[in-house]
Design a protein around this motif. Structure first.
Motif, short mmCIF file in Angstrom:
data_model
loop_
_atom_site.label_atom_id
_atom_site.label_comp_id
_atom_site.label_asym_id
_atom_site.label_seq_id
_atom_site.Cartn_x
_atom_site.Cartn_y
_atom_site.Cartn_z
N ARG A 1 -27.19 128.03 55.34
CA ARG A 1 -27.21 127.98 56.81
C ARG A 1 -28.39 127.18 57.32
O ARG A 1 -28.28 126.45 58.32
CB ARG A 1 -27.24 129.40 57.39
CG ARG A 1 -25.95 130.18 57.19
CD ARG A 1 -26.06 131.59 57.73
NE ARG A 1 -26.28 131.61 59.18
CZ ARG A 1 -26.42 132.73 59.88
NH1 ARG A 1 -26.39 133.92 59.26
NH2 ARG A 1 -26.60 132.68 61.18
N ASP B 1 -28.35 132.18 53.59
CA ASP B 1 -29.41 131.67 54.46
C ASP B 1 -29.85 130.27 54.05
O ASP B 1 -30.13 129.42 54.90
CB ASP B 1 -30.61 132.62 54.44
CG ASP B 1 -30.43 133.82 55.37
OD1 ASP B 1 -29.39 133.90 56.05
OD2 ASP B 1 -31.33 134.68 55.40
N GLN C 1 -35.11 133.98 59.85
CA GLN C 1 -34.25 132.79 59.72
C GLN C 1 -34.90 131.63 60.47
O GLN C 1 -34.50 131.26 61.56
CB GLN C 1 -32.84 133.10 60.21
CG GLN C 1 -32.13 134.10 59.31
CD GLN C 1 -30.79 134.56 59.85
OE1 GLN C 1 -30.66 134.88 61.03
NE2 GLN C 1 -29.79 134.59 59.00
N TYR D 1 -32.50 129.18 62.61
CA TYR D 1 -31.12 128.93 62.19
C TYR D 1 -30.28 130.20 62.21
O TYR D 1 -29.16 130.23 61.68
CB TYR D 1 -31.10 128.30 60.78
CG TYR D 1 -31.61 129.16 59.65
CD1 TYR D 1 -30.75 129.98 58.93
CD2 TYR D 1 -32.96 129.15 59.29
CE1 TYR D 1 -31.22 130.77 57.89
CE2 TYR D 1 -33.43 129.92 58.24
CZ TYR D 1 -32.55 130.74 57.54
OH TYR D 1 -33.01 131.51 56.51
N GLY D 2 -30.79 131.24 62.88
CA GLY D 2 -30.06 132.50 63.01
C GLY D 2 -30.81 133.42 63.94
O GLY D 2 -31.89 133.08 64.46
N SER D 3 -30.28 134.61 64.13
CA SER D 3 -30.87 135.55 65.08
C SER D 3 -31.98 136.39 64.48
O SER D 3 -32.79 136.97 65.22
CB SER D 3 -29.77 136.48 65.63
OG SER D 3 -29.14 137.19 64.58
N ASP D 4 -32.05 136.49 63.15
CA ASP D 4 -33.11 137.27 62.51
C ASP D 4 -34.42 136.50 62.58
O ASP D 4 -34.44 135.27 62.44
CB ASP D 4 -32.74 137.55 61.05
CG ASP D 4 -33.64 138.59 60.42
OD1 ASP D 4 -34.78 138.24 60.05
OD2 ASP D 4 -33.21 139.75 60.26
#
Length: 310
Positions: free
Chosen positions: A134, A131, A63, A57-60
């Motif tokens: 998100r 987070d 996530q 759900y993100g670039s990290d």
């Protein structure tokens, strides 16, 4: 006796967060804690965890979401989303979640998800709450593909995760930043949290936990209040809360305080307490949630049935 020792050590692994900065030798100790936490999950009485679908759900790299579809579904399924604990700076969905939960909740006909989130000190608690929102948004955006009922959603979390879901359920800014609102939640289940009123918790904490709280929330009272669910519990809030906890003195006080704040706002809230003390009790209410023989499981099941209407 050996199993009891593993349980105590495993719970300690998730909570032994009194070292504020990494000193020589701490990396080795943290690896040992992680191994013991993993061993805690190797409970032969727990059902085999079904395969999960992993989503980002993100670039990290943190996530990430593990998602399980219900065992049987005749249509879109309610969603239960879990947020792990670990003092805001460690833990993961792989070692700090109940091994009973995926099979149990999917067996009831619910979709179940467990998330990772960015950790302190590389991220702030504010980022962690974002987070959570998100991750929920990512799942709801794929609701049709995943078979999720967007109109029946509950978020839950243990320990630090209990704080995060309570914060998201009382301070709408995190949901709004993700393009959601309280209308996207049916309920929140914080599990054995003890940081709902952060300034009060920091003030009474001893040498064991105070460095962890100060690392996560800082020392400024204004920021501590801003990250306190009890200080945001004036209406509006998520529609319903189930607060569950064991008999840790600070946890009991913090849950009673959040309950009172939610009731004063007219928010529907139920608080249930269970046997268990110290680190072992704190770990057990998470580790065994979903075990039909553990008393909190039936309470959570009944509450979810009432909230979801099924």
């Amino acid at each position: 006796m050996k199993n009891k020792l593993f349980l105590a050590l495993g719970a300690s692994a998730l909570l032994a967060t009194s070292i504020a900065a990494a000193a020589p030798g701490d990396r080795f100790r943290e690896k040992m804690r992680e191994r013991m936490a993993a061993r805690l999950q190797d409970n032969p009485q727990a059902p085999v965890t079904p395969p999960a679908q992993t989503l980002s759900y993100g670039s990290d790299r943190l996530q990430e979401i593990d998602f399980w579809k219900p065992a049987k579904a005749s249509g879109p399924a309610p969603l239960v989303l879990f947020v792990h604990g670990g003092g805001w700076k460690r833990g993961s969905k792989d070692v700090a979640a109940s091994r009973f939960a995926p099979a149990h909740f999917t067996g009831l006909g619910y979709a179940y998800a467990a998330i990772n989130y960015r950790l302190v000190p590389n991220a702030k608690v504010e980022d962690q709450a974002e987070d959570v929102a998100r991750a929920l948004k990512a799942l709801l955006d794929k609701a049709g593909e995943l078979g999720i009922d967007r109109n029946r959603v509950v978020i839950t979390g243990h320990s630090a995760g209990a704080h995060l879901v309570a914060l998201v359920g009382t301070d709408e800014q995190y949901l709004k930043k993700a393009g959601l609102s309280f209308a996207n939640l049916d309920g929140v289940i914080p599990n054995d949290g003890a940081a709902y009123d952060v300034p009060a918790q920091v003030a009474q904490s001893g040498n064991f936990m105070k460095p962890t709280y100060e690392q996560a929330f800082g020392t400024e009272p204004a920021r501590q209040r801003a990250l306190s669910p009890a200080h945001h519990a004036g209406a509006p809030n998520a529609p319903a809360f189930l607060l569950i906890h064991v008999q840790r003195k600070d946890g009991v006080e913090q849950n009673k305080g959040l309950e009172a704040a939610l009731k004063a706002a007219g928010t529907r809230v139920e608080r249930r307490e269970f046997p268990g003390t110290g680190l072992q009790g704190h770990g057990e209410i998470n580790r065994r949630l979903g075990d039909p023989e553990y008393p909190a499981t039936g309470v959570v099941d009944a509450w979810l049935k009432g909230v979801f209407g099924s």
